[in-house]
Structures are given as structure tokens and as C-alpha cells.
Design a protein around this motif. Structure first.
Motif, mmCIF file in Angstrom:
data_model
loop_
_atom_site.group_PDB
_atom_site.id
_atom_site.type_symbol
_atom_site.label_atom_id
_atom_site.label_comp_id
_atom_site.label_asym_id
_atom_site.label_seq_id
_atom_site.Cartn_x
_atom_site.Cartn_y
_atom_site.Cartn_z
ATOM 1 N N ASP A 85 38.590 37.412 44.858
ATOM 2 C CA ASP A 85 38.934 36.038 44.474
ATOM 3 C C ASP A 85 40.366 35.700 44.882
ATOM 4 O O ASP A 85 40.653 34.587 45.309
ATOM 5 C CB ASP A 85 38.724 35.836 42.974
ATOM 6 C CG ASP A 85 37.266 36.018 42.589
ATOM 7 O OD1 ASP A 85 36.418 35.262 43.104
ATOM 8 O OD2 ASP A 85 36.959 36.928 41.799
ATOM 9 N N ASP B 132 41.113 29.694 43.958
ATOM 10 C CA ASP B 132 39.672 29.851 44.108
ATOM 11 C C ASP B 132 39.092 29.839 42.691
ATOM 12 O O ASP B 132 39.090 30.855 42.013
ATOM 13 C CB ASP B 132 39.357 31.173 44.817
ATOM 14 C CG ASP B 132 37.858 31.410 44.933
ATOM 15 O OD1 ASP B 132 37.103 30.436 45.110
ATOM 16 O OD2 ASP B 132 37.450 32.585 44.852
ATOM 17 N N GLN C 153 44.584 37.416 40.050
ATOM 18 C CA GLN C 153 43.347 36.872 39.505
ATOM 19 C C GLN C 153 43.520 36.622 38.014
ATOM 20 O O GLN C 153 44.193 37.397 37.337
ATOM 21 C CB GLN C 153 42.186 37.846 39.733
ATOM 22 C CG GLN C 153 41.944 38.114 41.197
ATOM 23 C CD GLN C 153 40.846 39.130 41.458
ATOM 24 O OE1 GLN C 153 40.009 38.883 42.284
ATOM 25 N NE2 GLN C 153 40.844 40.255 40.760
ATOM 26 N N ASP D 249 40.299 35.009 48.588
ATOM 27 C CA ASP D 249 39.799 33.653 48.853
ATOM 28 C C ASP D 249 40.886 32.611 48.577
ATOM 29 O O ASP D 249 41.034 31.638 49.315
ATOM 30 C CB ASP D 249 38.562 33.353 48.009
ATOM 31 C CG ASP D 249 37.337 34.144 48.453
ATOM 32 O OD1 ASP D 249 37.367 34.746 49.552
ATOM 33 O OD2 ASP D 249 36.349 34.176 47.691
ATOM 34 N N SER E 284 36.964 29.749 39.249
ATOM 35 C CA SER E 284 35.779 30.353 38.651
ATOM 36 C C SER E 284 36.059 30.505 37.167
ATOM 37 O O SER E 284 37.207 30.714 36.780
ATOM 38 C CB SER E 284 35.508 31.721 39.267
ATOM 39 O OG SER E 284 34.523 32.409 38.535
ATOM 40 N N THR F 165 39.307 33.491 38.322
ATOM 41 C CA THR F 165 39.938 32.555 39.253
ATOM 42 C C THR F 165 40.994 33.293 40.054
ATOM 43 O O THR F 165 41.863 33.956 39.491
ATOM 44 C CB THR F 165 40.585 31.381 38.482
ATOM 45 O OG1 THR F 165 39.546 30.584 37.911
ATOM 46 C CG2 THR F 165 41.436 30.512 39.398
ATOM 47 N N GLY F 166 40.886 33.186 41.370
ATOM 48 C CA GLY F 166 41.874 33.814 42.231
ATOM 49 C C GLY F 166 43.010 32.859 42.527
ATOM 50 O O GLY F 166 42.816 31.648 42.585
#
Length: 156
Positions: free
Chosen positions: A139, A7, A32, A142, A9, A13-14
């Protein structure tokens, strides 16, 4: 077969890894990757790449899946998300694994049954699908959902 979901970001970030054996799924790990908001963009992207590469080297997943970018109201945020997503795709591809991409609505539909599900509903279903899972954050949850979506949609 091990599947890693990401996921993306720039800030957090996950990642989540599940094992697929026939129709059975089990949790392997989740976490994460956070970057320093005070650091330069290039430095943050390097941190993301290094940390993801370490996770990939540690668990050696066979396949990867990444959540697609959604367009934010703020174009600058969308660009940064796209750059982080590019690093995610690169890290997986560089490791030599096939990479799939899934829209957020498809992930929610695969996990909860509706594309408009709330994050809390997704997290509740993850605990049903992966009994005993300890989520390290939203995260990571997700990312596990992305990995499970990929596992459900695989033909093999």
C-alpha cells in the motif's frame, strides 16, 4: 516541493512522500496506516484521520494526490473504500494543500508505461525511480506511485 500520495483503504491506507526539485525526484518517507478490523467503522475512520494528520504535520507536504476509487464486486467494500478515501481527501484539504486525484490505470501508466501493469512491476519501477527506497508494504508502494504520478503531471 514535497508531494504526498495516498492509497486509501479502510484496513490499510498507504502513504508516500517524494521531494521534487526541477525534474529530480527523491524519496522522503513512506508508510501505512492500519485500522483495527474489530473496531466500529466510525472509530476506524477517526484512527485513519488522526494518523494521516500526524504524517502531514510531521512532513508538511506542499501538495497531495489520492488514488481514485475503483468499483469492487462487493458494493459494501466499495462504500467502505469511499469513506476511507473521503477521510484522505479531508486530511489533505484541511492542511490547506491542493489535492489531485488519479485513476489506478493512469498511475500504472505513469510509472510503468502501461495501465495494465502488475503490482510487482510498479514496485520494481519504484526502485529504479527512487534508488535505495525501502518500501514498508504494497500500500505504501502504491502511494509512492501516486505521488510520483502527481510530480510528473505537475506543470510547476
Amino acid at each position: 516541493m514535497l508531494i504526498i500520495g495516498l492509497d486509501p483503504s479502510l484496513s490499510c491506507t498507504g502513504w508516500g512522500i517524494v521531494a521534487k526539485s526541477g525534474n529530480r525526484l527523491s524519496h522522503v518517507a513512506n508508510g501505512q496506516v492500519r485500522t483495527d478490523p474489530a473496531a466500529a467503522l466510525a472509530e476506524r475512520l477517526v484512527t485513519l484521520d488522526r494518523e494521516l494528520s500526524d504524517v502531514i504535520a510531521r512532513y508538511q507536504p506542499d501538495r497531495g494526490a489520492v488514488e481514485e476509487v475503483f468499483v469492487n464486486a462487493n458494493p459494501q467494500s466499495t462504500l467502505k473504500l469511499g469513506q476511507a478515501r473521503g477521510v484522505c481527501l479531508l486530511a489533505l484539504a484541511r492542511a490547506g494543500m491542493p489535492v489531485a486525484e488519479y485513476a489506478t490505470r493512469l498511475v500504472k501508466k505513469a510509472i510503468v508505461g502501461t495501465g495494465g501493469a502488475e503490482k510487482a512491476q510498479v514496485q520494481a519501477m519504484l526502485k529504479v525511480l527512487l534508488p535505495g527506497v525501502a518500501l514498508t508494504g504494497a500500500d505504501a508502494a502504491d502511494a509512492l506511485a501516486v505521488a510520483i504520478t502527481h510530480a510528473h503531471l505537475l506543470r510547476a
